[in-house]
Every structure is written in C-alpha cells, then in structure tokens.
Design a protein around this motif. Structure first.
Motif, PDB file in Angstrom:
ATOM      1  N   VAL A  17       0.828  -1.206   0.000  1.00 24.72           N
ATOM      2  CA  VAL A  17       0.000   0.000   0.000  1.00 24.72           C
ATOM      3  C   VAL A  17       0.864   1.258   0.000  1.00 24.72           C
ATOM      4  O   VAL A  17       0.544   2.240  -0.679  1.00 24.72           O
ATOM      5  CB  VAL A  17      -0.967  -0.020   1.198  1.00 24.72           C
ATOM      6  CG1 VAL A  17      -1.769   1.266   1.270  1.00 24.72           C
ATOM      7  CG2 VAL A  17      -1.917  -1.225   1.095  1.00 24.72           C
ATOM      8  N   ALA A 155       1.128   4.283   6.186  1.00 24.87           N
ATOM      9  CA  ALA A 155       0.806   2.939   5.699  1.00 24.87           C
ATOM     10  C   ALA A 155       1.780   1.936   6.306  1.00 24.87           C
ATOM     11  O   ALA A 155       2.218   0.995   5.646  1.00 24.87           O
ATOM     12  CB  ALA A 155       0.868   2.902   4.170  1.00 24.87           C
ATOM     13  N   ALA A 364      -3.667   4.619   6.200  1.00 25.09           N
ATOM     14  CA  ALA A 364      -4.057   3.833   5.033  1.00 25.09           C
ATOM     15  C   ALA A 364      -3.562   2.402   5.194  1.00 25.09           C
ATOM     16  O   ALA A 364      -2.687   2.107   6.016  1.00 25.09           O
ATOM     17  CB  ALA A 364      -3.493   4.452   3.752  1.00 25.09           C
ATOM     18  N   GLY A 365      -4.109   1.519   4.386  1.00 26.37           N
ATOM     19  CA  GLY A 365      -3.699   0.126   4.444  1.00 26.37           C
ATOM     20  C   GLY A 365      -4.171  -0.542   5.718  1.00 26.37           C
ATOM     21  O   GLY A 365      -5.155  -0.155   6.341  1.00 26.37           O
ATOM     22  N   SER A 368      -5.104   1.456   8.767  1.00 27.10           N
ATOM     23  CA  SER A 368      -6.399   2.131   8.793  1.00 27.10           C
ATOM     24  C   SER A 368      -7.481   1.251   9.396  1.00 27.10           C
ATOM     25  O   SER A 368      -8.513   1.746   9.852  1.00 27.10           O
ATOM     26  CB  SER A 368      -6.814   2.544   7.372  1.00 27.10           C
ATOM     27  OG  SER A 368      -7.216   1.420   6.593  1.00 27.10           O
ATOM     28  N   TYR A 369      -7.279  -0.057   9.405  1.00 26.58           N
ATOM     29  CA  TYR A 369      -8.249  -0.982   9.987  1.00 26.58           C
ATOM     30  C   TYR A 369      -8.088  -1.109  11.504  1.00 26.58           C
ATOM     31  O   TYR A 369      -8.909  -1.752  12.159  1.00 26.58           O
ATOM     32  CB  TYR A 369      -8.092  -2.359   9.346  1.00 26.58           C
ATOM     33  CG  TYR A 369      -9.033  -2.614   8.184  1.00 26.58           C
ATOM     34  CD1 TYR A 369      -9.224  -1.660   7.195  1.00 26.58           C
ATOM     35  CD2 TYR A 369      -9.709  -3.820   8.073  1.00 26.58           C
ATOM     36  CE1 TYR A 369     -10.072  -1.897   6.137  1.00 26.58           C
ATOM     37  CE2 TYR A 369     -10.566  -4.060   7.017  1.00 26.58           C
ATOM     38  CZ  TYR A 369     -10.752  -3.098   6.051  1.00 26.58           C
ATOM     39  OH  TYR A 369     -11.602  -3.342   5.004  1.00 26.58           O
ATOM     40  N   PHE A 375      -8.448  -7.580   6.253  1.00 33.63           N
ATOM     41  CA  PHE A 375      -8.093  -6.532   5.297  1.00 33.63           C
ATOM     42  C   PHE A 375      -7.520  -7.159   4.032  1.00 33.63           C
ATOM     43  O   PHE A 375      -6.733  -8.088   4.087  1.00 33.63           O
ATOM     44  CB  PHE A 375      -7.056  -5.600   5.933  1.00 33.63           C
ATOM     45  CG  PHE A 375      -6.503  -4.564   5.008  1.00 33.63           C
ATOM     46  CD1 PHE A 375      -5.302  -4.780   4.348  1.00 33.63           C
ATOM     47  CD2 PHE A 375      -7.176  -3.386   4.794  1.00 33.63           C
ATOM     48  CE1 PHE A 375      -4.783  -3.826   3.501  1.00 33.63           C
ATOM     49  CE2 PHE A 375      -6.664  -2.420   3.943  1.00 33.63           C
ATOM     50  CZ  PHE A 375      -5.472  -2.641   3.295  1.00 33.63           C
ATOM     51  N   THR A 379      -8.304  -3.101  -0.937  1.00 42.53           N
ATOM     52  CA  THR A 379      -8.919  -2.022  -0.165  1.00 42.53           C
ATOM     53  C   THR A 379      -7.935  -0.871   0.006  1.00 42.53           C
ATOM     54  O   THR A 379      -8.284   0.302  -0.176  1.00 42.53           O
ATOM     55  CB  THR A 379      -9.359  -2.545   1.215  1.00 42.53           C
ATOM     56  OG1 THR A 379     -10.275  -3.623   1.041  1.00 42.53           O
ATOM     57  CG2 THR A 379     -10.012  -1.447   2.030  1.00 42.53           C
ATOM     58  N   GLY A 380      -6.705  -1.197   0.353  1.00 36.58           N
ATOM     59  CA  GLY A 380      -5.693  -0.169   0.548  1.00 36.58           C
ATOM     60  C   GLY A 380      -5.346   0.566  -0.727  1.00 36.58           C
ATOM     61  O   GLY A 380      -5.076   1.775  -0.707  1.00 36.58           O
ATOM     62  N   GLN A 383      -7.898   3.142  -1.316  1.00 30.60           N
ATOM     63  CA  GLN A 383      -7.700   4.215  -0.343  1.00 30.60           C
ATOM     64  C   GLN A 383      -6.659   5.221  -0.822  1.00 30.60           C
ATOM     65  O   GLN A 383      -6.905   6.432  -0.841  1.00 30.60           O
ATOM     66  CB  GLN A 383      -7.255   3.630   1.001  1.00 30.60           C
ATOM     67  CG  GLN A 383      -8.309   2.853   1.767  1.00 30.60           C
ATOM     68  CD  GLN A 383      -7.728   2.252   3.031  1.00 30.60           C
ATOM     69  OE1 GLN A 383      -6.505   2.107   3.178  1.00 30.60           O
ATOM     70  NE2 GLN A 383      -8.582   1.901   3.980  1.00 30.60           N
TER      71      GLN A 383
END
Length: 452
Positions: A17, A155, A364-365, A368-369, A375, A379-380, A383
């Motif tokens: 990411v 990230a 991010a990445g 971010s979760y 994950f 998704t990343g 983002q």
C-alpha cells in the motif's frame, strides 16, 4: 523560497500500500518520499513469505503500480494465480521499488519515530494547517534526522505490534517470559522449516492466520509421528473459522475452512473451544497454558494468532479521531467492526472516510483498519488512489470510490468473534495442499496433555 506545496508527501511504510501510494502520487504530479523502517521494501511480508495468500494476483496488484511497472518492461503474473508472500516481494514489490521513478524516492532503514507540525504541539491551533509536518526519522546506525512534508500517509501496517494472548486485551502472567524464551513464537512462523516435528504445539486464535498455522502443523504431524497439534479458540463453536466453503468467492479461502474442519473431525487436530488464556507457566523447554475455566494444556510451543494492533505512538502530537472500539478512523470503524461484520468486505471508501482532524494526515492500508481483521490489499489500493487525488486538488476523483471485493460466504453468520482472534496481515491464510487425513486417525501422543 520553499512553499508548503513544494514539499514531498511522506509515506510511512514501503509495503504494497505504501508503494502504491507513491505510484498514485507520482501520477498526480506530487512528490512522494517513502520511509521504510526495515532494510528492504516489503519487510513485513518477507517475514511471512512462506505463506501462500488466499487472494489471487488480481486482488494484490495496484493499477497505478502496474502502469509504472509496465512502462519499465515488467510482465504481470497470471491474474488467477495465488502467490506466496515471497513472490509478492520478488515479483512485484522489488521491481516496483527498482523503477527509475521510485528508486530514489524510497529510504530503507529509516524508522519514523514521531510526526508533528513544525513549531506546534498538539495543543496549538492557530495557523496549524498552514505549516508543514515534521517527520522525525531514526536511521540505521542511530542517526536521527527530520524532514518536512506537506502531507503524511501512514501505511506502516500493524505487523510489529501483535496483540497479547489474554482475552481481556492484556498480556497474561508468564507471557512475557515465555516469549523471551522463544516458547511463544512470533506470528506466522514457518513450521515446516523445522523445530515443530515431534513436538506439541498450541495455536491460539480463530482467524485465517490461525487456520493457516493449524493446517501447516497438521501436515507436519502427518509426516512426523509424535507431533501433536492443539487449537484453542475463545468462541464456543468453530463455525466462523470454518467459513463459507463453496459459497466463498475466493475458492482458496473457502477450501481453507473446509480442510480445517476435516482436520478437526479426523482427530489430527485437537480443538479446545471456549478457551480463554489466563496464564502461562514456562518450565524448561515446555509451557503449561492455563484457561480461565481451569483447563490446562501442556505443550512445547505456543503460536499466537491473536491479531494485531496499530502503533499510534508516532502520531501522539497529531490530532486523531478514531473509533473507540477498533482504533480505525472514526467513520470507517463501524463499517469493519468484527462484532457486527463477519465478512471480509467493506463499502468502497477513500479520503473522505479516512480524513482526520489533522488536515492532510491519513492512515491507510492495514493500519487504517486498526484492530479489525480481514483486510485485503485491494482495499488499501483504492484508499491511496483517493488520497492522492484529494491531495492533488481533484475532489471529484477522490470521491468517486469503487471497490469490488469477493464475498466470504459467511456474511450472515450470527457468531461473533473478537478482533484479536482474526486474520493478520491483510492477505493471510495459506492455501493448504491435500492433507490426506485418514478419517479417525490421530497422530502422536494423546494422553495426559489436556487437563480438565
């Protein structure tokens, strides 16, 4: 004269990411500076390089990164193939980092230890958005430097901050000592590489990482009589861990649960449900793990697959607004909270959902979760595409988020699971090959190991 707009965007972490963020920033005419704590790109993935991920190359490649690679003669892998972590590094991240566009914009051995605003602590408000960020870096060898940045994309992931074994969120008595002695391993060890054959091993956790370790150990046990495999979960049933089977749109992920069920039902793996680790006693080369209900398990090694947590200490002088449960950006937290969402999907989201009170700061990445699991790298990638767009002033592109993730087949389950027991790393869970368990056969010692 140096202006805020002329400064680079600091990207913390040179994983998939982080490098994707750099590629998208370049396409938007922005200058990235990627800071990686490890000695090479993809340092975290290298530590689980022996794992084959359950998401195909289709979900592991970022569009801007692919465009950059292809301009430099790179040939994409077969999109339906399932790569090992080591292949993601060697076949994707290393070539990406070596492109002329990125190679001089990545600094390895550069650990970010703090981020703040120039001349301002967290309590100062007036004019805050008009001054640059200051990123403090500790380099290999101990040198400490600081670089200014117009924006920061963190990230850095969560690999370096695994969750403890205790179900209350705290390390249990004896855990630190057992970890120091190597009796409690790191996450996702390569059990086939040696050290586990002929031993008793307990895997703790109910996510994809735990399933991966259990099945790897079961294969070791099949080839090495005298090897015992124990699997402890906090839930009363393993239904969630078994997953969606044929209903999973990632076939490898569905097969993982199917084979896990077969391993348990055959007796190759001894399942302990409702097991809440209360303490650990290390004695020589073995450990006794105590459950809160009085059960004990005597083993040689414990593999913790209890998830990860975000390390937010480097951002302590910045203004964050995080979900109180999962420590993700506040708007994202309810969408991924594992107590209410049991599948690995999440609505498309970008800069608007990830925005913090600290202007131009983004998590991010996997980071971010927060504490939430499941994950996927795709998704990343979406983002950071959106973040790069908003930093370049293209709000329309930033808001036009689109993401298609495969269903798990268990999205309607009513069985809750704590985030600490779920998958790590975003793309964990190896695809096990044929285990060949004969029904009803158990390998290794069976007596006197579990005390009720």
């Amino acid at each position: 004269m140096t202006t805020l707009e002329s400064l680079p965007v600091a990207v913390i972490g040179a994983g998939p990411v982080g490098l994707a963020a750099a590629a998208h920033l370049l396409e938007r005419g922005l200058e990235p500076l990627v800071l990686e704590a490890g000695p090479a790109v993809g340092s975290a993935i290298r530590q689980w390089g022996h794992v084959r991920v359950f998401s195909t190359w289709k979900y592991n490649l970022d569009a801007a990164s692919v465009r950059l690679l292809e301009r430099n003669g790179w040939e994409a892998p077969r999109p339906t193939a399932l790569p090992y972590g080591s292949e993601i590094v060697s076949g994707y991240l290393e070539p990406l980092a070596a492109t002329p566009e990125l190679r001089d914009r990545i600094r390895t051995g550069a650990r970010v230890v703090a981020v703040t605003r120039q001349g301002m602590d967290k309590g100062r408000s007036q004019g805050r958005d008009q001054v640059p960020f200051v990123v403090r870096i500790e380099h290999d060898g101990g040198l400490v430097t600081e670089v200014p940045a117009r924006a920061v994309i963190d990230a850095s992931g969560t690999w370096l901050s695994p969750a403890p074994l205790g179900s209350s969120g705290l390390a249990v008595p004896g855990e630190a000592e057992a970890r120091a002695a190597g009796l409690v391993t790191g996450p996702l060890p390569d059990v086939a590489a040696g050290g586990f054959a002929g031993r008793r091993t307990l895997v703790v956790g109910s996510g994809h990482s735990a399933a991966n370790m259990v099945l790897d150990l079961a294969r070791v046990a099949r080839a090495n009589p005298g090897t015992d495999v124990f699997w402890a979960i906090r839930a009363a049933t393993p239904a969630r861990a078994y997953g969606g089977g044929d209903a999973d749109q990632l076939p490898a992920r569905g097969q993982l649960g199917t084979r896990l069920r077969a391993a348990v039902e055959s007796g190759a793996v001894q399942l302990l449900t409702g097991f809440h680790t209360a303490s650990i006693d290390a004695q020589g080369d073995a450990v006794t793990v105590h459950s809160a209900d009085g059960r004990t398990v005597e083993v040689d090694r414990v593999i913790p697959a209890t998830g990860f947590r975000p390390d937010l200490s480097i951002l302590s002088e910045l203004r964050l607004d995080l979900d109180p449960a999962v420590e993700a950006p506040k708007a994202l937290g309810p969408l991924i909270d594992p107590d209410f969402h049991s599948c690995g999907t999440v609505p498309a989201h970008g800069a608007k959902v990830l925005a913090q009170p600290e202007k131009d700061l983004y998590l991010a990445g996997m980071k971010s979760y927060g504490r939430a699991p499941t994950f996927l790298m795709a998704t990343g990638y979406e983002q950071v595409r959106s973040i790069a767009a908003v930093l370049s002033g293209d709000a329309e592109a930033a808001d036009a988020v689109e993401l298609q993730l495969p269903e798990t087949g268990v999205c309607s389950t009513s069985v809750p699971a704590a985030a600490e027991e779920e998958a790590c790393c975003g793309t964990t869970a190896a695809v096990p090959l044929d285990l060949g368990f004969p029904t009803g056969l158990r390998h290794g010692r069976t007596g006197g190991t579990v005390t009720l």
